[in-house]
Scaffold this active site. Sequence first.
Site, short mmCIF file in Angstrom:
data_model
loop_
_atom_site.label_atom_id
_atom_site.label_comp_id
_atom_site.label_asym_id
_atom_site.label_seq_id
_atom_site.Cartn_x
_atom_site.Cartn_y
_atom_site.Cartn_z
N HIS A 1 5.70 -8.97 -1.92
CA HIS A 1 5.73 -7.65 -1.30
C HIS A 1 5.62 -6.50 -2.30
O HIS A 1 5.79 -5.35 -1.90
CB HIS A 1 7.02 -7.46 -0.50
CG HIS A 1 7.04 -8.16 0.81
ND1 HIS A 1 6.47 -7.64 1.95
CD2 HIS A 1 7.54 -9.36 1.18
CE1 HIS A 1 6.63 -8.47 2.97
NE2 HIS A 1 7.28 -9.53 2.52
N LYS B 1 10.40 7.35 4.93
CA LYS B 1 10.40 6.05 4.25
C LYS B 1 11.43 6.11 3.13
O LYS B 1 11.99 7.17 2.83
CB LYS B 1 9.02 5.71 3.70
CG LYS B 1 8.41 6.76 2.79
CD LYS B 1 7.01 6.36 2.36
CE LYS B 1 6.02 6.51 3.49
NZ LYS B 1 5.11 5.39 3.60
N ARG B 2 11.68 4.97 2.53
CA ARG B 2 12.60 4.90 1.40
C ARG B 2 12.18 5.92 0.34
O ARG B 2 11.00 6.08 0.03
CB ARG B 2 12.57 3.48 0.83
CG ARG B 2 13.43 3.22 -0.37
CD ARG B 2 13.56 1.72 -0.60
NE ARG B 2 12.26 1.06 -0.71
CZ ARG B 2 11.67 0.77 -1.87
NH1 ARG B 2 12.26 1.07 -3.01
NH2 ARG B 2 10.50 0.14 -1.89
N LYS C 1 6.50 6.34 -3.99
CA LYS C 1 6.11 6.78 -2.64
C LYS C 1 5.79 8.27 -2.60
O LYS C 1 5.28 8.77 -1.62
CB LYS C 1 7.20 6.42 -1.64
CG LYS C 1 7.33 4.90 -1.46
CD LYS C 1 8.41 4.52 -0.46
CE LYS C 1 8.55 3.02 -0.33
NZ LYS C 1 7.43 2.35 0.35
N THR D 1 4.01 -0.32 6.59
CA THR D 1 3.90 -0.57 8.03
C THR D 1 4.16 0.71 8.82
O THR D 1 3.75 0.83 9.97
CB THR D 1 4.90 -1.65 8.50
OG1 THR D 1 6.22 -1.31 8.06
CG2 THR D 1 4.52 -3.01 7.93
N LYS E 1 2.51 2.26 12.48
CA LYS E 1 3.27 2.78 13.62
C LYS E 1 2.82 4.19 13.97
O LYS E 1 2.66 4.53 15.15
CB LYS E 1 4.76 2.76 13.30
CG LYS E 1 5.32 1.37 13.06
CD LYS E 1 6.68 1.42 12.36
CE LYS E 1 7.07 0.05 11.84
NZ LYS E 1 8.24 0.11 10.93
#
Length: 845
Positions: A374, A565-566, A571, A673, A677
Amino acid sequence: MTYDDLEPRAAAVGPGSASCANVSPEAVLRDFRNHLHFDLAVDRFSATAYDEFLALSWAVRDQLVDRWIRTQNEFYETRTKRVYYISLEFLIGRSLGNNVLNLGMMEAVKQAMTTADLDLEDLREREVDAGLGNGGLGRLAACFLESMATLGVPAIGYSLRYEHGIFKQSIRNGFQIEHPDSWLRSGNPWEIARPERRVEVRFGGEVRSHFENGRYTVVWNPDETVWGIPYDMPVVGYGGRVVDTLRLWKSASPDDFDFNDFSRGDYFRAVDKKVNAENITKVLYPNDDTMMGKELRFRQQYFLVSCSLHDIMRRFRKTSDNIRDLPDLVAIQLNDTHPTMAIPELMRMLVDEERIDWDLAWDLTVRTFAYTNHTLLSEALEIWPADMVERVLPRHYQIICEINHRFLKQVAAFFPGDPVRREQMSIIREAPYRALRMANLAIVGSHSVNGVAKLHSELIKSRLVPDFHAMFPERFNNKTNGVTPRRWLLKANPPLANLITEAIGDGWVWHLDDLRALAPLAEDREFQERFRKTKRAAKQRLIEHCLRYYNIPLNPDTRFDVQCKRIHTYKRQLLNALHIVSLYCRLHQGTLKDFTPTTFIFSGKAAPGFALAKAIIKLINNIADIVNQDPVSRDLINVRFLPNYRVSLAERLIPAADVSEQISVAGTEASGTGNMKFMMNGALTLGTMDGANIEIVEEVGEENAFIFGLGIEEVEKTRGFYRPGWHYENEPLVRSVLDMLFTEDVFCPGEREVFDPIRRFLFDEGDPYMHLADFTSYAQAHQRVQEVYADRAEWSRKAILNIAASGKFSSDRTISEYARDIWNVPLPESCPYSGGPSKASSQAE
């Protein structure tokens, strides 16, 4: 409400039924009242709202228990190969609404609660999100398990029953504050304890060897034993035909209390063993900055796999007494490197307990395990100090050394005269200290190694472990992630789901590719208007939630630009924040014209030990404090950080979004993911060509997304000479933004040192995720968003096309590929991905 006229519980739906749709509201109400009376001993005067939630949950559970038992019996009777999915996280969120939906009981339950003068939505709000995960890894596992049940795959998920989850997040003075997430404090109505199935897990001690009947025999004498107590939760597939199981393990001490210590007055020592044992499942991801934290994490991971493998072998023995059948009846999927100790644990069980020859044991092990990678980030590939592993699990350390010894012989034969490759591929790293590389062990011990998006899988082969790919090319494959449309569209966004069903029928719930039929409607002005109404309804739902729980006002007439998100440097929430500062700067300079009012929404948690990520949260909140109050900007730019991001918040936030921020630097995000969504709910992607964004663009067309930034090849070429200071010196807007942050005290009055970690990260540490390199391109992409959004018809057309193109990103499709290519598990003919007659087509007929 009345609780009179109590009657026996409604019988479960009979065998052969496809759902519980024939359960009457009267039966649900009868069960509900019985649970209040018999199980909770309350009446209409003493029942609390939580009592009512528990009673309804148990009433729903009654309807699935018969199917749950029948599912397991069928799997045993047909000697079916089972899938065992081991993951340190299963971020399942709340269960009541999802179970009611998948059982087909929604209308019956709503009517029953209305008769009782209760509101189903209010009762659902009483449920606490299960504290079983943190981010995409755990949410993916939850989607996968639901899809396995929906597709009829015989499966059991294994994880830990964390007492406190990861943490609850609040924001105080802009800073993240962590609180215990005591999600089990009031109980969990969906779990069933199985203390009779407890497992003994052993640690420490010593290893002795001797010859017995001419055979070299090894005996491990551990000095610590911990119990693993299983708790089962049902996982209902859509339609209620199959109910799979999520088995969670709780750690406990065989000796809860030392009476002698207590009698001597040593009260702490009297419960020392109990505390140490229970710490294993106390918290998800304990901080591993200290050696004690590292050891607790390692013990946690081994506890999970030891419990799970004992349970798997017990189940296997019910269907076969020939150990050679193991790979034909058992498929074990390792979700990331966390469960990798399952490989030496199975070898120990086969060699030491089953007395099987090493070569046969290794063959069975490799054919049984599969590994999903991952991450491409080196720091996320787990490495454990060898001396710690040897002390905690001495026998497993010996087994790993033997696996490595034999493997390095293969490496030497495949790459003769190449000691550098030999060192890189070794499971045991020698410098700077001796350590075990868990990713290497997972690859060596598995017959399949898959990435989770096309780009990610290619980078695994070409950049992360090219030598392993050269040696085992047949093991490597791609399985692009997906999400379940039942939770993330049908449940999370009922107005949009109803609009889609009215337009093309309900086959899309089973077979998401059916959404392609929406594409022609993207040009239909009436359908566009109806779509805009569903988006407005989703925004209104989020607004009501934010007012109720956070006292945060949102304006539905603004564009909702969302990044949830985290919180992590790769990110790039920081890039988003820098751009907001640039807009603020341009407003004050008078150079920002015709700007559509926009609400920038952030949500996510930073790891407790990740100081830089926590500084980014502080920065976002400081920006919000200034921008939201400044008369120049407050009517055009609104910045909000929604605390304590979790599944139930995501179910409200994602449907309301207009813009989906997926902005990691190319080559760092494995898949993502959240992007799927958002797309499924009609948000347009603003992102880089990273992870699954690439496949989203392939499906919908680049003209229907907003792509920016360096591509993977450009990132690789640029790294050698990238200098963030150049952008500061040569790009006036970058300089204005950074001066405003770091020298002018605009966003940090009286606390400039708070943002020193961010300044050091961007300049002293070389901006490893290239925020400044991509800044101008990112700002230009936002300008394109602004221009398209000004034309509401064009924006709606693109949004509808995104929904229509999202069919590939169903977790049903992903699981069907795992079943076919990795697990060798056939799907029922009724499954739309099996090649046989689909459920959707049968309904259409």
